[in-house]
Design a protein around this motif. Structure first.
Motif, PDB file in Angstrom:
ATOM      1  N   GLY A 258     -14.340  -7.879  -3.771  1.00  0.00           N
ATOM      2  CA  GLY A 258     -14.795  -6.866  -4.721  1.00  0.00           C
ATOM      3  C   GLY A 258     -13.822  -5.722  -4.905  1.00  0.00           C
ATOM      4  N   ALA A 259     -12.549  -6.044  -5.089  1.00  0.00           N
ATOM      5  CA  ALA A 259     -11.541  -4.987  -5.264  1.00  0.00           C
ATOM      6  C   ALA A 259     -11.801  -4.188  -6.529  1.00  0.00           C
ATOM      7  N   PRO A 260     -11.605  -2.859  -6.464  1.00  0.00           N
ATOM      8  CA  PRO A 260     -11.726  -2.034  -7.668  1.00  0.00           C
ATOM      9  C   PRO A 260     -10.487  -2.204  -8.541  1.00  0.00           C
ATOM     10  N   ASP A 261     -10.510  -1.616  -9.721  1.00  0.00           N
ATOM     11  CA  ASP A 261      -9.324  -1.636 -10.574  1.00  0.00           C
ATOM     12  C   ASP A 261      -8.269  -0.679 -10.038  1.00  0.00           C
ATOM     13  N   ILE A 262      -8.724   0.438  -9.484  1.00  0.00           N
ATOM     14  CA  ILE A 262      -7.825   1.476  -8.973  1.00  0.00           C
ATOM     15  C   ILE A 262      -8.385   1.989  -7.664  1.00  0.00           C
ATOM     16  N   CYS A 263      -7.527   2.220  -6.686  1.00  0.00           N
ATOM     17  CA  CYS A 263      -7.981   2.900  -5.482  1.00  0.00           C
ATOM     18  C   CYS A 263      -6.899   3.865  -5.012  1.00  0.00           C
ATOM     19  N   PHE A 264      -7.278   4.775  -4.168  1.00  0.00           N
ATOM     20  CA  PHE A 264      -6.355   5.755  -3.612  1.00  0.00           C
ATOM     21  C   PHE A 264      -5.890   5.251  -2.245  1.00  0.00           C
ATOM     22  N   TRP A 265      -4.579   5.361  -2.006  1.00  0.00           N
ATOM     23  CA  TRP A 265      -4.057   4.919  -0.716  1.00  0.00           C
ATOM     24  C   TRP A 265      -2.736   5.627  -0.461  1.00  0.00           C
ATOM     25  N   PHE A 266      -2.133   5.361   0.690  1.00  0.00           N
ATOM     26  CA  PHE A 266      -0.892   5.990   1.089  1.00  0.00           C
ATOM     27  C   PHE A 266       0.297   5.167   0.610  1.00  0.00           C
ATOM     28  N   SER A 267       1.389   5.845   0.369  1.00  0.00           N
ATOM     29  CA  SER A 267       2.592   5.162  -0.095  1.00  0.00           C
ATOM     30  C   SER A 267       3.390   4.623   1.104  1.00  0.00           C
ATOM     31  N   GLY A 268       4.623   4.218   0.841  1.00  0.00           N
ATOM     32  CA  GLY A 268       5.506   3.777   1.916  1.00  0.00           C
ATOM     33  C   GLY A 268       5.030   2.504   2.596  1.00  0.00           C
ATOM     34  N   ASN A 269       5.170   2.454   3.916  1.00  0.00           N
ATOM     35  CA  ASN A 269       4.848   1.241   4.657  1.00  0.00           C
ATOM     36  C   ASN A 269       3.369   0.900   4.642  1.00  0.00           C
ATOM     37  N   ARG A 270       2.508   1.910   4.519  1.00  0.00           N
ATOM     38  CA  ARG A 270       1.077   1.621   4.501  1.00  0.00           C
ATOM     39  C   ARG A 270       0.692   0.920   3.206  1.00  0.00           C
ATOM     40  N   MET A 271       1.385   1.244   2.133  1.00  0.00           N
ATOM     41  CA  MET A 271       1.194   0.525   0.881  1.00  0.00           C
ATOM     42  C   MET A 271       1.804  -0.865   0.965  1.00  0.00           C
ATOM     43  N   LYS A 272       2.982  -0.942   1.563  1.00  0.00           N
ATOM     44  CA  LYS A 272       3.726  -2.195   1.635  1.00  0.00           C
ATOM     45  C   LYS A 272       2.932  -3.286   2.348  1.00  0.00           C
ATOM     46  N   ALA A 273       2.137  -2.911   3.339  1.00  0.00           N
ATOM     47  CA  ALA A 273       1.351  -3.899   4.080  1.00  0.00           C
ATOM     48  C   ALA A 273       0.400  -4.644   3.154  1.00  0.00           C
ATOM     49  N   PHE A 274      -0.212  -3.934   2.210  1.00  0.00           N
ATOM     50  CA  PHE A 274      -1.125  -4.574   1.273  1.00  0.00           C
ATOM     51  C   PHE A 274      -0.367  -5.307   0.171  1.00  0.00           C
ATOM     52  N   VAL A 275       0.795  -4.791  -0.195  1.00  0.00           N
ATOM     53  CA  VAL A 275       1.629  -5.481  -1.183  1.00  0.00           C
ATOM     54  C   VAL A 275       2.021  -6.856  -0.658  1.00  0.00           C
ATOM     55  N   ASN A 276       2.435  -6.908   0.603  1.00  0.00           N
ATOM     56  CA  ASN A 276       2.870  -8.170   1.200  1.00  0.00           C
ATOM     57  C   ASN A 276       1.740  -9.195   1.288  1.00  0.00           C
TER      58      ASN A 276
ATOM     59  N   GLY B 242      11.686  10.511 -10.266  1.00  0.00           N
ATOM     60  CA  GLY B 242      12.947  10.581  -9.541  1.00  0.00           C
ATOM     61  C   GLY B 242      12.900   9.798  -8.246  1.00  0.00           C
ATOM     62  N   ALA B 243      13.376  10.428  -7.160  1.00  0.00           N
ATOM     63  CA  ALA B 243      13.463   9.753  -5.864  1.00  0.00           C
ATOM     64  C   ALA B 243      12.094   9.378  -5.312  1.00  0.00           C
ATOM     65  N   THR B 244      11.034  10.048  -5.804  1.00  0.00           N
ATOM     66  CA  THR B 244       9.683   9.739  -5.335  1.00  0.00           C
ATOM     67  C   THR B 244       9.297   8.304  -5.649  1.00  0.00           C
ATOM     68  N   THR B 245       9.939   7.725  -6.663  1.00  0.00           N
ATOM     69  CA  THR B 245       9.638   6.349  -7.041  1.00  0.00           C
ATOM     70  C   THR B 245       9.803   5.395  -5.866  1.00  0.00           C
ATOM     71  N   SER B 246      10.747   5.677  -4.977  1.00  0.00           N
ATOM     72  CA  SER B 246      10.999   4.782  -3.843  1.00  0.00           C
ATOM     73  C   SER B 246       9.783   4.658  -2.931  1.00  0.00           C
ATOM     74  N   ALA B 247       8.923   5.679  -2.918  1.00  0.00           N
ATOM     75  CA  ALA B 247       7.746   5.658  -2.046  1.00  0.00           C
ATOM     76  C   ALA B 247       6.720   4.623  -2.487  1.00  0.00           C
ATOM     77  N   VAL B 248       6.771   4.215  -3.764  1.00  0.00           N
ATOM     78  CA  VAL B 248       5.815   3.224  -4.264  1.00  0.00           C
ATOM     79  C   VAL B 248       6.533   1.946  -4.696  1.00  0.00           C
ATOM     80  N   THR B 249       7.737   1.735  -4.180  1.00  0.00           N
ATOM     81  CA  THR B 249       8.555   0.583  -4.555  1.00  0.00           C
ATOM     82  C   THR B 249       8.727  -0.375  -3.379  1.00  0.00           C
TER      83      THR B 249
END
Length: 253
Positions: A92-110, A131-138
């Motif tokens: 039951g995933a939502p369309d949008i949720c709030f979460w942390f960037s960086g490695n904590r995001m990467k775990a779910f991406v993987n 700018g450089a902030t993009t790397s946090a969600v990449t």
């Protein structure tokens, strides 16, 4: 930045399933495209501040009025959300949720639980804004979320107290230990820290490991390429233990 709502044909699932910040991002000057195929967008928020929730609701209402799409916001307790997300992204995933960037995001991406929104970044030219902030969600050159803001981690001190006691901010480890002893002699607690929740202790570990082992080794640890049983972490915990034994931290923290 403006968006032609009628021209966008992205689907709701491709837009931002499981990322943290779509509507709130408009508060930082980012406009959001409509989900042309969606009649309803669900959002799970972990905002604990009442005023933040009110702003999110206002943005959602404005979006509803402009797009004709219903926005449903489910607010969760900030700490409870850290556990719940592991379940609801699978069932039951939502369309949008709030979460942390960086490695904590990467775990779910993987695990394939967050969607690639690189096409949205390109269309709206978000990289020029972020700018450089993009790397946090990449991850591997692709973007999976929109930043809402940033948090500043650091060790802060009272300039007036240091001036009164004729102390200087420590520059070396020995300086730091000497400061702690001076603070205790003045009947003061050297470091005020609260660990009712575990993340402040995790942040303290990050700072110590970054300074003892360096950025590359810290990232390797965060990526799971180095285990927490690796000998390189022994001096980190030894020095941390030295501070605990020396009574540097708030009692009953």
């Amino acid at each position: 930045m403006t968006t032609d709502f009628s021209a966008l044909t992205t689907t709701r699932r491709r837009f931002l399933k499981g990322t943290g910040a779509a509507l709130a991002a408009s508060a930082t000057g980012l406009c959001l495209p409509a989900l042309a195929q969606a009649q309803e967008i669900t959002i799970i928020s972990n905002l604990s501040n009442v005023e933040q929730r009110q702003i999110l609701q206002r943005l959602a209402s404005e979006y509803e009025a402009k797009s004709g799409t219903k926005i449903v916001i489910n607010n969760m307790d900030h700490e409870a959300h850290k556990t719940a997300i592991r379940s609801y992204l699978v069932v039951g995933a939502p369309d949008i949720c709030f979460w942390f960037s960086g490695n904590r995001m990467k775990a779910f991406v993987n695990k394939g639980l967050f969607d690639d929104i690189s096409d949205l970044f390109a269309k709206e030219n978000y990289k020029s804004v972020l700018g450089a902030t993009t790397s946090a969600v990449t991850v591997d050159g692709k973007q999976y979320g929109l930043p809402m803001g940033g948090l500043l981690w650091g060790l802060f001190y009272r300039k007036d107290v240091f001036a009164e006691k004729n102390w200087s901010p420590p520059k070396t480890w020995n300086d730091f230990l000497a400061f702690g002893e001076a603070a205790k002699s003045a009947k003061m607690i050297p470091i005020s820290m609260g660990t009712k929740e575990l993340w402040p202790a995790g942040g303290w570990f990050d700072h110590m490991n970054l300074r003892i082992n360096g950025l590359d080794k810290h990232i390797a640890l965060m990526d799971g390429k180095v285990p927490y049983t690796d000998p390189m972490l022994t001096p980190v915990f030894d020095k941390w233990n030295d501070l605990i034994k020396a009574g540097f931290f708030s009692p009953s923290h």
